[in-house]
Design a protein around this motif. Structure first.
Motif, short mmCIF file in Angstrom:
data_model
loop_
_atom_site.label_atom_id
_atom_site.label_comp_id
_atom_site.label_asym_id
_atom_site.label_seq_id
_atom_site.Cartn_x
_atom_site.Cartn_y
_atom_site.Cartn_z
N GLY A 1 0.78 -1.23 0.00
CA GLY A 1 0.00 0.00 0.00
C GLY A 1 0.81 1.28 0.00
O GLY A 1 0.55 2.16 0.82
N PRO A 2 1.79 1.42 -0.92
CA PRO A 2 2.62 2.63 -0.90
C PRO A 2 1.82 3.88 -1.26
O PRO A 2 0.92 3.85 -2.09
CB PRO A 2 3.68 2.34 -1.96
N GLY A 3 2.21 5.01 -0.63
CA GLY A 3 1.54 6.27 -0.93
C GLY A 3 2.28 7.11 -1.93
O GLY A 3 1.74 8.11 -2.43
N GLY A 4 3.53 6.75 -2.26
CA GLY A 4 4.31 7.55 -3.20
C GLY A 4 5.60 6.85 -3.56
O GLY A 4 5.93 5.78 -3.02
N ILE A 5 6.34 7.48 -4.47
CA ILE A 5 7.59 6.91 -4.95
C ILE A 5 8.58 8.02 -5.21
O ILE A 5 8.21 9.10 -5.69
CB ILE A 5 7.34 6.05 -6.22
N VAL A 6 9.87 7.78 -4.88
CA VAL A 6 10.93 8.76 -5.10
C VAL A 6 12.17 8.03 -5.61
O VAL A 6 12.30 6.81 -5.48
CB VAL A 6 11.30 9.53 -3.81
N ALA A 7 13.08 8.81 -6.20
CA ALA A 7 14.40 8.31 -6.60
C ALA A 7 15.39 9.45 -6.43
O ALA A 7 15.02 10.62 -6.52
CB ALA A 7 14.39 7.81 -8.04
N GLY B 1 0.08 3.11 -10.36
CA GLY B 1 -0.86 4.23 -10.36
C GLY B 1 -0.46 5.34 -9.42
O GLY B 1 -1.33 6.05 -8.89
N LEU B 2 0.86 5.53 -9.22
CA LEU B 2 1.35 6.58 -8.33
C LEU B 2 1.77 7.81 -9.13
O LEU B 2 2.23 7.70 -10.26
CB LEU B 2 2.55 6.07 -7.53
N ARG B 3 1.62 8.97 -8.52
CA ARG B 3 2.02 10.21 -9.17
C ARG B 3 3.55 10.28 -9.22
O ARG B 3 4.23 10.08 -8.21
CB ARG B 3 1.46 11.41 -8.41
N TYR B 4 4.08 10.60 -10.41
CA TYR B 4 5.52 10.72 -10.57
C TYR B 4 5.78 11.51 -11.85
O TYR B 4 4.84 11.89 -12.56
CB TYR B 4 6.18 9.33 -10.64
N HIS B 5 7.06 11.77 -12.16
CA HIS B 5 7.40 12.47 -13.39
C HIS B 5 6.82 11.72 -14.59
O HIS B 5 6.88 10.49 -14.66
CB HIS B 5 8.92 12.54 -13.57
N ALA B 6 6.29 12.49 -15.55
CA ALA B 6 5.83 11.90 -16.80
C ALA B 6 7.02 11.31 -17.56
O ALA B 6 8.17 11.72 -17.35
CB ALA B 6 5.14 12.96 -17.65
N GLN B 7 6.75 10.37 -18.47
CA GLN B 7 7.83 9.71 -19.19
C GLN B 7 8.66 10.70 -20.00
O GLN B 7 9.89 10.60 -20.05
CB GLN B 7 7.28 8.62 -20.12
N LEU C 1 10.81 21.36 -18.68
CA LEU C 1 10.96 19.91 -18.73
C LEU C 1 9.75 19.18 -18.15
O LEU C 1 9.72 17.95 -18.17
CB LEU C 1 12.22 19.47 -17.99
N GLY C 2 8.80 19.93 -17.61
CA GLY C 2 7.61 19.30 -17.06
C GLY C 2 7.79 18.74 -15.66
O GLY C 2 7.02 17.87 -15.22
N ILE C 3 8.79 19.21 -14.92
CA ILE C 3 8.99 18.76 -13.55
C ILE C 3 7.96 19.44 -12.66
O ILE C 3 7.93 20.67 -12.57
CB ILE C 3 10.42 19.08 -13.06
N GLU C 4 7.11 18.67 -12.02
CA GLU C 4 6.01 19.23 -11.24
C GLU C 4 6.12 18.97 -9.75
O GLU C 4 5.53 19.72 -8.94
CB GLU C 4 4.68 18.67 -11.75
N ASP C 5 6.80 17.91 -9.36
CA ASP C 5 6.82 17.53 -7.95
C ASP C 5 8.23 17.14 -7.52
O ASP C 5 8.98 16.52 -8.28
CB ASP C 5 5.89 16.33 -7.69
#
Length: 410
Positions: A68-74, A91-97, A258-262
Motif C-alpha cells: 500500500g505505498p503512498g508515493g515513490i521517489v528516486a 498508479g502513483l504520481r511521478y514524473h511523466a515519461q 521539462l515538465g517537472i512538477e513535484d
C-alpha cells in the motif's frame, strides 16, 4: 501510523544514512534490482527499511502494491526510468515519461530548454568519432565533449580544435560507449559575477509541489579542476541579490520547460556577463544538498521529498541561514597515478571550521581523474559563521593537500 513510500535506490544524492535520518513517519520500501546490486548495499538498505526485489519489475510491482505505498521517489538519474515505470504500474504520481526522458538525455534536454526560450550552449549530437570535427565546427571551439547520459563529469573533455575532437571522440567510443555523446559550446563564465575564489557556475535546488515552486536555494561552487571536475559546494551562495533572483527565475523556468512538477530538482547555471545560462537540469536532489540544507537552514530535504511523494503539501520556510556549510571533494591530479600517502591530512579536523574528513581511497590504490567526481578520494565537510569564511577553510584544506598527500606514477 507510518506511511509506506517507495525509494528506488541503487545510488544517489541521498545516502542510506540520510534516508534513515528523515524516515520518521514513513516506512521505506527500497525497490532494488537485487540481482545486479552489491550485496553490501542491499544489507545496508535492509537495515533502514524493507528491500523489495524488482529484478523482475512486474513481480516487484505486485509485491510493492501489497504494501500500500503512498508515493515513490528516486535520488539518482539512473534510477529515474525505473521509478517512472513502477509508478505507472502502481498508479502513483511521478514524473511523466517525457520528463524523465528529458532529464536523463542531455541532447533532448537542451532541445526542450532551447525551445522554451532559455539560453543553453550550442550543441550537436555525436554518434561516432568521424562526426567529431564537423560537429565541433558547427558548435565552435572551445567546446565540451560529454556523454548524453551520465553524471559527475565522467568522460568529459575540453575540445580546442579538430585534433582534440577526433582524439577524445575516438577514445570514448573505443572504450565501449554505447550511448551517443554531445559536443557543446563551452560557455564563457564571468568571474566578476561569481566573485573571487569561486567557480563561474552555481546550482539552484528547487522544490516543487503540483507545478508550483515551494522554495529555491542557491549554492555557490568552487572553481572546477581540469578538465571539468567539481571540487566543492557551499551554501548559502555568494551572489549579489539581483543575480540570485535571476538565477531563481531561470531555474524555475527550466523546471517548467521539462515538465517537472513535484519534488526536488537541481539546476546548474553558468554565470555569464549576459546572465545565467542553463548547463543542466537534474530531476532529483543534488549531490550533498541534503546535508548542506540541514546545516545551513535546518531543512530536512529528504523528508520534504517523501512528503511531496505521498501527496502532502510541503512546508519549507527558509528564513535566515543558521550557518554556512560546505563540502570539499578531494580529487586526484590528472595522470596515471597511484595514491602513495595521505600524510597527516586527517588532522584537518582540529580546525574549528572542519567537521569531518572521510577518506575513501587507501595508499596503494590507483586513481583515475577521468571518472570526474566519481573518482573522489575523500570528502572534507565543515561549517563557518559566514559564507565568506568558507574560502578561508578551503585555502587551508588545499595547503594541507599540497603539502601532505603524495602520489606516484602508477
Amino acid at each position: 501510523m507510518s506511511e509506506p513510500v517507495i525509494v528506488v535506490y541503487t545510488s544517489g544524492s541521498a545516502s542510506p544514512l540520510e534516508l534513515a535520518a528523515d524516515a520518521d513517519g514513513f516506512d521505506l520500501l527500497f525497490a532494488v534490482p537485487v540481482d545486479t546490486a552489491p550485496d553490501a548495499l542491499v544489507d545496508v538498505l535492509g537495515a533502514v527499511g524493507e528491500v523489495v526485489d524488482v529484478t523482475d519489475e512486474a513481480a516487484g510491482a505486485v509485491a510493492l502494491a501489497a504494501r500500500g505505498p503512498g508515493g515513490i521517489v528516486a535520488f539518482s538519474d539512473q534510477d529515474l526510468p525505473l521509478a517512472a515505470r513502477l509508478a505507472r504500474r502502481l498508479g502513483l504520481r511521478y514524473h511523466a515519461q517525457d520528463t524523465v526522458d528529458a532529464a536523463t538525455d542531455k541532447h533532448l534536454q537542451r532541445q526542450r530548454l532551447r525551445d522554451a526560450g532559455l539560453r543553453v550552449p550550442r550543441f550537436r549530437l555525436l554518434t561516432g568519432p568521424r562526426e567529431a570535427a564537423r560537429a565541433l565546427a558547427e558548435v565552435g571551439a572551445p567546446a565540451v565533449l560529454k556523454p548524453v547520459r551520465g553524471a559527475a563529469s565522467r568522460q568529459t573533455y575540453r575540445l580546442d580544435g579538430p585534433d582534440d575532437a577526433l582524439r577524445h571522440a575516438s577514445h570514448v567510443f573505443a572504450s565501449g560507449a554505447t550511448d551517443p555523446f554531445v559536443i557543446e559550446e563551452m560557455l564563457v563564465g564571468s568571474p566578476s559575477v561569481a566573485g573571487p575564489g569561486l567557480g563561474d557556475y552555481v546550482s539552484v535546488e528547487v522544490l516543487l509541489w503540483r507545478g508550483t515552486v515551494v522554495c529555491q536555494v542557491l549554492n555557490s561552487r568552487l572553481p572546477l579542476l581540469e578538465p571539468f571536475r567539481e571540487q566543492g559546494f557551499l551554501m548559502p551562495g555568494l551572489l549579489p541579490a539581483d543575480v540570485e533572483a535571476e538565477a531563481h527565475r531561470v531555474s524555475a523556468a527550466a523546471c517548467h520547460a521539462l515538465g517537472i512538477e513535484d519534488g526536488w530538482a537541481d539546476v546548474e547555471l553558468k554565470l555569464t556577463a549576459d546572465g545565467p545560462a542553463v548547463i543542466e537540469v537534474n530531476a532529483r536532489l543534488g549531490g550533498y544538498v541534503a546535508t548542506l540544507l540541514h546545516r545551513s537552514y535546518g531543512l530536512e530535504a529528504v523528508r520534504l521529498a517523501f512528503e511531496v511523494a505521498v501527496g502532502r503539501e510541503p512546508s519549507a520556510p527558509l528564513g535566515e541561514p543558521l550557518a554556512a556549510a560546505y563540502c570539499y571533494q578531494i580529487l586526484p591530479p590528472v595522470g596515471a597515478l597511484r595514491l602513495t600517502s595521505w600524510g597527516g591530512i586527517a588532522g584537518l579536523t582540529e580546525r574549528p571550521d572542519v567537521l569531518s574528513v572521510v577518506l575513501t581511497a587507501e595508499p596503494g590504490d590507483r586513481v583515475d581523474w577521468r571518472l570526474g567526481s566519481l573518482g573522489t578520494l575523500g570528502v572534507v565537510e565543515g561549517v563557518t559563521e559566514r559564507p565568506e569564511d568558507v574560502l578561508t577553510a578551503v585555502r587551508a584544506i588545499e595547503r594541507a593537500l599540497a603539502e601532505q598527500v603524495v602520489f606516484s606514477p602508477a
